[in-house]
Scaffold this motif. Structure first.
Motif, PDB file in Angstrom:
ATOM      1  N   GLU A   1       0.824  -1.160   0.205  1.00 31.74           N
ATOM      2  CA  GLU A   1       0.107  -0.137  -0.174  1.00 31.74           C
ATOM      3  C   GLU A   1       0.961   1.042   0.070  1.00 31.74           C
ATOM      4  O   GLU A   1       1.789   1.395   0.936  1.00 31.74           O
ATOM      5  CB  GLU A   1      -0.906   0.193   1.103  1.00 31.74           C
ATOM      6  CG  GLU A   1      -1.750  -1.216   1.365  1.00 31.74           C
ATOM      7  CD  GLU A   1      -3.265  -0.801   0.638  1.00 31.74           C
ATOM      8  OE1 GLU A   1      -3.342   0.266   0.319  1.00 31.74           O
ATOM      9  OE2 GLU A   1      -3.817  -2.050   0.473  1.00 31.74           O
ATOM     10  N   LEU A   2       0.625   2.232  -0.991  1.00 33.45           N
ATOM     11  CA  LEU A   2       1.064   3.327  -0.965  1.00 33.45           C
ATOM     12  C   LEU A   2       0.248   4.385  -0.853  1.00 33.45           C
ATOM     13  O   LEU A   2      -0.828   4.599  -1.565  1.00 33.45           O
ATOM     14  CB  LEU A   2       1.996   3.641  -2.246  1.00 33.45           C
ATOM     15  CG  LEU A   2       3.285   2.764  -2.532  1.00 33.45           C
ATOM     16  CD1 LEU A   2       3.498   3.081  -4.011  1.00 33.45           C
ATOM     17  CD2 LEU A   2       4.178   2.811  -1.515  1.00 33.45           C
ATOM     18  N   PRO A   3       0.612   5.448   0.084  1.00 32.53           N
ATOM     19  CA  PRO A   3      -0.646   6.517   0.471  1.00 32.53           C
ATOM     20  C   PRO A   3      -1.140   7.263  -0.573  1.00 32.53           C
ATOM     21  O   PRO A   3      -2.363   7.418  -0.805  1.00 32.53           O
ATOM     22  CB  PRO A   3       0.170   7.556   1.384  1.00 32.53           C
ATOM     23  CG  PRO A   3       1.262   6.538   2.110  1.00 32.53           C
ATOM     24  CD  PRO A   3       1.728   5.635   0.943  1.00 32.53           C
ATOM     25  N   GLN A   4      -0.289   7.714  -1.670  1.00 30.88           N
ATOM     26  CA  GLN A   4      -0.939   8.306  -2.849  1.00 30.88           C
ATOM     27  C   GLN A   4      -1.438   7.436  -4.024  1.00 30.88           C
ATOM     28  O   GLN A   4      -2.292   7.859  -4.517  1.00 30.88           O
ATOM     29  CB  GLN A   4       0.448   9.035  -3.514  1.00 30.88           C
ATOM     30  CG  GLN A   4       1.128  10.173  -2.427  1.00 30.88           C
ATOM     31  CD  GLN A   4       2.019   9.563  -1.914  1.00 30.88           C
ATOM     32  OE1 GLN A   4       2.319   8.440  -1.487  1.00 30.88           O
ATOM     33  NE2 GLN A   4       3.352  10.332  -1.508  1.00 30.88           N
ATOM     34  N   LEU A   5      -1.118   6.115  -3.789  1.00 30.74           N
ATOM     35  CA  LEU A   5      -1.554   5.503  -5.066  1.00 30.74           C
ATOM     36  C   LEU A   5      -2.471   4.349  -4.578  1.00 30.74           C
ATOM     37  O   LEU A   5      -3.177   3.568  -5.512  1.00 30.74           O
ATOM     38  CB  LEU A   5      -0.462   4.649  -5.774  1.00 30.74           C
ATOM     39  CG  LEU A   5       0.546   5.793  -6.510  1.00 30.74           C
ATOM     40  CD1 LEU A   5       1.895   4.831  -7.209  1.00 30.74           C
ATOM     41  CD2 LEU A   5      -0.102   6.401  -7.624  1.00 30.74           C
ATOM     42  N   GLY A   6      -2.554   3.925  -3.501  1.00 28.22           N
ATOM     43  CA  GLY A   6      -3.336   2.796  -2.883  1.00 28.22           C
ATOM     44  C   GLY A   6      -2.418   1.658  -2.979  1.00 28.22           C
ATOM     45  O   GLY A   6      -1.329   1.429  -3.088  1.00 28.22           O
ATOM     46  N   ARG A   7      -3.262   0.402  -3.179  1.00 28.68           N
ATOM     47  CA  ARG A   7      -2.784  -0.712  -3.196  1.00 28.68           C
ATOM     48  C   ARG A   7      -1.808  -1.204  -4.717  1.00 28.68           C
ATOM     49  O   ARG A   7      -2.672  -1.007  -5.681  1.00 28.68           O
ATOM     50  CB  ARG A   7      -3.778  -2.163  -3.076  1.00 28.68           C
ATOM     51  CG  ARG A   7      -2.918  -3.255  -2.876  1.00 28.68           C
ATOM     52  CD  ARG A   7      -4.146  -4.245  -2.572  1.00 28.68           C
ATOM     53  NE  ARG A   7      -3.526  -5.629  -2.518  1.00 28.68           N
ATOM     54  CZ  ARG A   7      -3.486  -6.573  -1.530  1.00 28.68           C
ATOM     55  NH1 ARG A   7      -4.301  -6.455  -0.574  1.00 28.68           N
ATOM     56  NH2 ARG A   7      -3.029  -7.756  -1.687  1.00 28.68           N
ATOM     57  N   ILE A   8      -0.565  -1.491  -4.408  1.00 27.24           N
ATOM     58  CA  ILE A   8       0.049  -1.839  -5.812  1.00 27.24           C
ATOM     59  C   ILE A   8       0.228  -3.377  -5.876  1.00 27.24           C
ATOM     60  O   ILE A   8       0.784  -3.731  -5.033  1.00 27.24           O
ATOM     61  CB  ILE A   8       1.566  -1.031  -5.929  1.00 27.24           C
ATOM     62  CG1 ILE A   8       1.193   0.618  -5.531  1.00 27.24           C
ATOM     63  CG2 ILE A   8       2.144  -1.185  -7.077  1.00 27.24           C
ATOM     64  CD1 ILE A   8       0.252   1.232  -6.637  1.00 27.24           C
ATOM     65  N   ASP A   9      -0.099  -4.034  -6.807  1.00 34.41           N
ATOM     66  CA  ASP A   9      -0.009  -5.285  -7.035  1.00 34.41           C
ATOM     67  C   ASP A   9       1.139  -5.595  -8.085  1.00 34.41           C
ATOM     68  O   ASP A   9       1.710  -4.903  -8.745  1.00 34.41           O
ATOM     69  CB  ASP A   9      -1.302  -5.961  -7.584  1.00 34.41           C
ATOM     70  CG  ASP A   9      -2.442  -5.866  -6.558  1.00 34.41           C
ATOM     71  OD1 ASP A   9      -2.295  -5.916  -5.516  1.00 34.41           O
ATOM     72  OD2 ASP A   9      -3.488  -5.414  -7.175  1.00 34.41           O
ATOM     73  N   ALA A  10       1.449  -7.164  -8.010  1.00 36.87           N
ATOM     74  CA  ALA A  10       2.596  -7.595  -9.061  1.00 36.87           C
ATOM     75  C   ALA A  10       3.778  -6.997  -8.844  1.00 36.87           C
ATOM     76  O   ALA A  10       4.618  -6.705  -9.730  1.00 36.87           O
ATOM     77  CB  ALA A  10       1.985  -7.436 -10.461  1.00 36.87           C
ATOM     78  N   VAL A  11       4.216  -6.657  -7.485  1.00 37.83           N
ATOM     79  CA  VAL A  11       5.523  -6.017  -7.045  1.00 37.83           C
ATOM     80  C   VAL A  11       6.515  -7.172  -6.870  1.00 37.83           C
ATOM     81  O   VAL A  11       6.228  -7.882  -6.020  1.00 37.83           O
ATOM     82  CB  VAL A  11       5.374  -5.151  -6.223  1.00 37.83           C
ATOM     83  CG1 VAL A  11       7.037  -4.624  -5.682  1.00 37.83           C
ATOM     84  CG2 VAL A  11       4.760  -3.922  -6.454  1.00 37.83           C
ATOM     85  N   PHE A  12       7.520  -7.378  -7.850  1.00 37.90           N
ATOM     86  CA  PHE A  12       8.502  -8.508  -7.345  1.00 37.90           C
ATOM     87  C   PHE A  12       9.302  -8.013  -6.411  1.00 37.90           C
ATOM     88  O   PHE A  12      10.187  -6.902  -6.405  1.00 37.90           O
ATOM     89  CB  PHE A  12       9.312  -8.961  -8.845  1.00 37.90           C
ATOM     90  CG  PHE A  12      10.123 -10.288  -8.506  1.00 37.90           C
ATOM     91  CD1 PHE A  12       9.340 -11.550  -8.425  1.00 37.90           C
ATOM     92  CD2 PHE A  12      11.503  -9.954  -8.197  1.00 37.90           C
ATOM     93  CE1 PHE A  12      10.360 -12.446  -8.104  1.00 37.90           C
ATOM     94  CE2 PHE A  12      12.012 -11.148  -7.968  1.00 37.90           C
ATOM     95  CZ  PHE A  12      11.472 -12.548  -7.809  1.00 37.90           C
ATOM     96  N   VAL A  13       9.464  -8.632  -5.261  1.00 41.98           N
ATOM     97  CA  VAL A  13      10.335  -8.671  -4.263  1.00 41.98           C
ATOM     98  C   VAL A  13      11.370  -9.713  -4.101  1.00 41.98           C
ATOM     99  O   VAL A  13      10.842 -11.001  -4.295  1.00 41.98           O
ATOM    100  CB  VAL A  13       9.475  -8.474  -2.739  1.00 41.98           C
ATOM    101  CG1 VAL A  13      10.300  -8.416  -1.691  1.00 41.98           C
ATOM    102  CG2 VAL A  13       8.237  -7.374  -2.897  1.00 41.98           C
TER     103      VAL A  13
END
Length: 103
Positions: A71-83
């Protein structure tokens, strides 16, 4: 959505808790430890400067790597982020140290 993410979105979260939503649906409490700009990796047609985000888990974990959400405050939930996990290298081996690359 990933193309809209910039290092500035993480600046306000430095040294704060930022839970990762793991591929199995669980949440891993993490803390953003550092943001590293990579201007030398920038493509001429892309205005965004590539960057890395370094995270540390706040509890022991067996998670190695995979597609997560956060979750990013300005963008909301970000999916498919490779960690991806990094070796502890002198840090507490029970915790997880992770890197996210945004090219």
């Amino acid at each position: 959505m990933l193309q809209q993410v910039s290092s500035e979105h993480f600046q306000s979260l430095m040294k704060q808790h930022c839970p990762l939503h793991l591929p199995d649906g669980s949440r891993l409490p993490t803390r953003i430890e550092a943001i590293e700009l990579r201007p030398q990796a920038r493509l001429p047609e892309n205005p965004r400067i590539p960057f890395n985000v370094m995270l540390r888990s706040l509890e022991p974990t067996d998670f190695i790597d995979g597609l997560c959400s956060l979750e990013l405050p300005q963008l909301g939930r970000i999916d498919a982020v490779f960690v991806s996990r990094e070796p502890p290298q002198g840090r507490d081996p029970a915790l997880g140290y992770f890197n996210i690359v945004f090219n």
